[in-house]
Design a protein around this motif. Structure first.
Motif, PDB file in Angstrom:
ATOM      1  N   ALA A 149       0.846  -1.194   0.000  1.00  0.00           N
ATOM      2  CA  ALA A 149       0.000   0.000   0.000  1.00  0.00           C
ATOM      3  C   ALA A 149       0.874   1.233   0.000  1.00  0.00           C
ATOM      4  CB  ALA A 149      -0.928   0.004   1.216  1.00  0.00           C
ATOM      5  N   VAL A 150       0.292   2.348  -0.431  1.00  0.00           N
ATOM      6  CA  VAL A 150       0.968   3.633  -0.375  1.00  0.00           C
ATOM      7  C   VAL A 150       0.040   4.632   0.302  1.00  0.00           C
ATOM      8  CG1 VAL A 150       0.134   4.361  -2.658  1.00  0.00           C
ATOM      9  CG2 VAL A 150       2.198   5.415  -1.697  1.00  0.00           C
ATOM     10  N   ARG A 151       0.619   5.498   1.088  1.00  0.00           N
ATOM     11  CA  ARG A 151      -0.137   6.585   1.714  1.00  0.00           C
ATOM     12  C   ARG A 151       0.591   7.889   1.420  1.00  0.00           C
ATOM     13  NH1 ARG A 151      -2.685   6.417   7.839  1.00  0.00           N
ATOM     14  NH2 ARG A 151      -4.003   8.293   7.649  1.00  0.00           N
ATOM     15  N   LEU A 152      -0.168   8.868   0.951  1.00  0.00           N
ATOM     16  CA  LEU A 152       0.408  10.168   0.622  1.00  0.00           C
ATOM     17  C   LEU A 152      -0.282  11.242   1.445  1.00  0.00           C
ATOM     18  CD1 LEU A 152       2.157  12.091  -1.113  1.00  0.00           C
ATOM     19  CD2 LEU A 152       0.269  12.134  -2.768  1.00  0.00           C
ATOM     20  N   ASN A 153       0.504  11.966   2.221  1.00  0.00           N
ATOM     21  CA  ASN A 153       0.008  13.135   2.949  1.00  0.00           C
ATOM     22  C   ASN A 153       0.698  14.373   2.390  1.00  0.00           C
ATOM     23  OD1 ASN A 153      -1.726  12.561   5.613  1.00  0.00           O
ATOM     24  ND2 ASN A 153      -0.352  10.825   5.231  1.00  0.00           N
ATOM     25  N   ALA A 154      -0.073  15.440   2.218  1.00  0.00           N
ATOM     26  CA  ALA A 154       0.478  16.687   1.692  1.00  0.00           C
ATOM     27  C   ALA A 154      -0.269  17.860   2.307  1.00  0.00           C
ATOM     28  CB  ALA A 154       0.362  16.729   0.171  1.00  0.00           C
ATOM     29  N   VAL A 155       0.415  19.006   2.409  1.00  0.00           N
ATOM     30  CA  VAL A 155      -0.198  20.177   3.021  1.00  0.00           C
ATOM     31  C   VAL A 155       0.375  21.449   2.416  1.00  0.00           C
ATOM     32  CG1 VAL A 155       1.507  20.384   4.897  1.00  0.00           C
ATOM     33  CG2 VAL A 155      -0.832  21.238   5.247  1.00  0.00           C
ATOM     34  N   TYR A 156      -0.454  22.469   2.328  1.00  0.00           N
ATOM     35  CA  TYR A 156      -0.015  23.844   2.058  1.00  0.00           C
ATOM     36  C   TYR A 156      -0.609  24.732   3.133  1.00  0.00           C
ATOM     37  CZ  TYR A 156       0.625  28.495   0.242  1.00  0.00           C
ATOM     38  OH  TYR A 156       0.985  29.815   0.133  1.00  0.00           O
ATOM     39  N   GLU A 157       0.220  25.579   3.762  1.00  0.00           N
ATOM     40  CA  GLU A 157      -0.242  26.467   4.823  1.00  0.00           C
ATOM     41  C   GLU A 157       0.188  27.899   4.547  1.00  0.00           C
ATOM     42  OE1 GLU A 157       0.080  24.935   9.060  1.00  0.00           O
ATOM     43  OE2 GLU A 157       1.474  23.572   8.051  1.00  0.00           O
ATOM     44  N   ASN A 158      -0.745  28.820   4.639  1.00  0.00           N
ATOM     45  CA  ASN A 158      -0.450  30.248   4.684  1.00  0.00           C
ATOM     46  C   ASN A 158      -0.456  30.656   6.153  1.00  0.00           C
ATOM     47  OD1 ASN A 158      -1.672  33.158   4.991  1.00  0.00           O
ATOM     48  ND2 ASN A 158      -0.668  33.120   2.989  1.00  0.00           N
TER      49      ASN A 158
END
Length: 696
Positions: free
Chosen positions: A196-205
């Motif tokens: 399995a693969v898990r991808l977490n990503a974020v953009y924050e101002n």
């Protein structure tokens, strides 16, 4: 480098999608589980920890204080940083960190380096995200047996989200009253029954209530997991972090009554004491991690981790370098630029052996750890066009960074070997004991001012740990523990080593603790602890010149901690605690340690009115504290404060939830933390955050 790693991840994903089945079907979609096991929690309650003993152990059977903040609580409170999280953990004081990093005080011990990721050292000075974190563990007291050097008052461990066996797609977006916003994604996809693969990503101002203070952070973290046969698991993780924000040291202090401590300057909550667009901290970090665990025999397990991290950071700081001369007077400014590069390579391996010797059941841990950490750091002081900042007519000066102050390169190599035995004597008694051997070897060159000055030191230390546990009934444990840790003279960040420090023995931390833990129900627990932590050969930043250290001898922190987590009723969840800490120079109660309030209390509640509607309310109280060690009357005292937070949650459907969090509901004026006597953070005014999240 980013492109090459992205390509390799894509190649692996493509290959995995065509892998043959290596084992029988693991679980159905309705019985999802992680391939890489990191701990178990339900709601606000965690039942075990893999970190505290490096073995999968119930919290009830660990003879030291541990606070766990689960993912559900992180989401309910809309936490976006470690400082947000730790303000709701009694006995943990958040520091300002010069406005460019995480910095905390645990049991009187201030640190920028006692941070870990899945039990592996993560000691670079930066702001750690929690977008890809399953839970945060706060372990109190020295933990050298498990974690090695440092950790004198405890450590903070982040447990990473790991791949699961079902398919889900989750996302979240939020915006607050100051204009800050973020968007994140959490995607999990099994390729077949064993990968399995898990991808977490974020953009924050990162907009703020402070004038000219803002920035942005974006990060992404793919994590691949494979089941290699019936008994072995492999995990491959890569994280990229880009963080660019304003460096902000808050407001200065001001003198009040002669002979009394200074207080924070009031009336300038939003005033910036730097130079807009000059005060910046920028970080680019790339962290790769490989983890392998499995069964060597029926009663013998192995787990190993390799971590490589590359960190490139710079921060430019213009800040108040003294107290204000009056409410509308002047403040002296100073400035410097500080770039740092570090490469970390850390490898650790552990064997866990379960065996029976007569009436005794043993869980024996044998492990080794090796690390190689290379650092480059340079500091250049700035020349200001006008170092006197007029409060009545604030005009920002210009600055040129042109005065070299430090230029060092260093390499730290360390090797550790440790053994621990968790012994069960019947149903009522457990013993946890072990020893760790550490060899810490630092070599470097001080290239400033003109002639290269090599420096080096080798330290070898043996750190013991002993815990005794009595369980009168299955749900209650009463324990006593003794543990030690040490800190080499090159400090948290091993950037330099003066000729004087080269000849000084490491600082030593010794902790004594008595406590009790009670699982009132499987979903509700209470803990209590009495402790004393002694620090020998102690040093601290000089209150008059924070760039240098002073020897203060032996310090002692005595205190107690209470905590509660879980469900009071099926609809009411809580997480909170109280701590009392008395931190002084041994033999002189008038010399008090900085950033250690005597009293801290916090409590977060969530109540579910129906399947669709819930509400939360929280309170934080912190008594007054000194901004730095109180060695003179000019020390600054931060006043006590109480803050109330609240939240409302509404499920639009089973997949979509909206929530509104209100921080500082009653708009209290307070000073949340400090770096030293003249750099004090102002608490944010009332602030609302709207969040919408979905999971399919």
């Amino acid at each position: 480098m980013r492109h090459s790693i992205s390509l390799s991840v894509a190649t692996v994903i493509a290959a995995v999608s065509h892998m043959p089945v290596l084992a029988e079907e693991m679980a159905s979609d309705d019985d999802s589980r992680t391939i890489i096991v990191t701990g178990v929690s339900e709601g606000y309650v965690a039942s075990n920890s893999v970190t505290a003993t490096k073995t999968d152990t119930p919290l009830l059977d660990i003879p030291q204080s541990i606070n766990v903040v689960t993912r559900e609580q992180l989401d309910d409170q809309a936490h976006h940083s470690l400082s947000d999280v730790l303000r709701y953990v009694a006995g943990t004081t958040v520091g300002q960190g010069e406005g460019n990093r995480d910095q905390i005080t645990l049991r009187g011990q201030n640190t920028t380096a006692d941070f870990f990721l899945d039990g592996v050292r993560d000691d670079v000075q930066y702001y750690r995200g929690i977008y890809n974190i399953e839970r945060v563990e706060i372990l109190k007291g020295p933990y050298a047996l498990i974690f090695g050097r440092g950790g004198g008052g405890g450590i903070i461990n982040r447990v990473q989200k790991s791949p699961k066996t079902d398919v889900f797609y989750a996302g979240q977006a939020s915006v607050n009253s100051f204009g800050a916003f973020d968007i994140s994604a959490d995607l999990n996809a099994p390729f077949n029954d064993v990968a399995a693969v898990r991808l977490n990503a974020v953009y924050e101002n990162l907009d703020s209530h402070r004038d000219f203070v803002g920035g942005e952070r974006y990060a992404w973290n793919p994590y691949l997991a494979f089941k290699l046969g019936a008994d072995w698991n492999l995990g491959l993780s890569y994280e990229y972090v880009h963080d660019d924000r304003t460096t902000d040291r808050g407001v200065p202090s001001i003198a009040t009554v002669t002979g009394q401590p200074n207080t924070p300057l009031r009336g300038y909550r939003d005033q910036f004491f730097g130079i807009p667009k000059i005060n910046q901290t920028k970080l680019e970090a790339q962290i790769g991690k490989l983890r392998l665990d499995g069964q060597l025999a029926e009663n013998l397990q192995f787990n190993g981790t390799l971590l490589y991290g590359h960190y490139d950071k710079i921060y430019d700081n213009v800040f108040a370098n003294g107290p204000a001369t009056g409410q509308n007077g002047t403040v002296i400014l100073a400035a410097y630029s500080d770039p740092t590069k570090r490469k970390n390579f850390i490898a650790q391996g552990n064997l866990v052996w379960d065996l029976q010797t007569g009436p005794l059941a043993h869980k024996i841990l044998v492990g080794i750890e090796y690390g190689d950490q290379k650092s480059k750091n340079r500091r250049t002081n700035g020349t200001l066009s006008n170092a006197s900042f007029n409060l009545a007519n604030p005009i920002f000066p210009t600055v040129v960074f042109n005065v070299p102050a430090r230029d060092t390169i260093s390499e730290v190599m360390f090797f550790s070997a440790y053994v621990q035995d968790q012994i069960s004597i019947g149903e009522h008694f457990d013993i946890v004991g072990g020893l760790r051997y550490d060899r810490f070897d630092i070599e470097g060159v001080d290239q400033f001012p003109l002639i290269d000055r090599p420096f080096a030191r080798k330290d070898t230390k043996v750190s013991p740990r002993l815990g005794l546990i009595f369980k009168p009934v299955e749900s209650v444990s009463i324990y006593g523990s003794y543990s030690q840790s040490f800190l080499p003279r090159s400090g948290d960040q091993f950037l330099s080593l003066s000729t004087t420090q080269e000849n000084l023995a490491p600082e030593k931390f010794t902790n004594y603790e008595l406590g009790a833990k009670w699982d009132v129900r499987p979903n509700l627990n209470l803990t209590f602890a009495l402790f004393q932590l002694d620090r020998s050969n102690a040093t601290t930043p000089d209150p008059q010149n924070p760039l240098t250290t002073i020897n203060v001898g032996k310090t002692t922190t005595k205190g107690l901690e209470l905590s509660v987590a879980g469900r009071i009723t099926p609809k009411w969840q809580v997480h909170g605690g109280y701590s009392y800490q008395d931190a002084v120079l041994a033999g002189n109660d008038l010399v008090r340690l900085g950033q250690v309030p005597k009293h801290q209390a916090n409590l977060w509640n969530r109540y579910e009115f129906s399947r669709r509607l819930a509400a939360g309310v929280g309170i934080i109280h912190q008594s007054s504290q000194f901004a730095a060690i109180r060695t003179a009357a000019s020390t600054t005292r931060l006043p006590a404060f109480t803050r109330v937070d609240a939240a409302v949650y509404f499920h639009l459907s089973d997949a979509i939830e909206m929530q509104v969090n209100l921080e500082n509901l009653f708009d209290a004026t307070y000073f949340s933390d400090a770096h030293n006597n003249n750099n004090i953070s102002t608490g944010a005014p009332i602030n609302g955050r709207f969040t919408i999240s979905a999971k399919f």
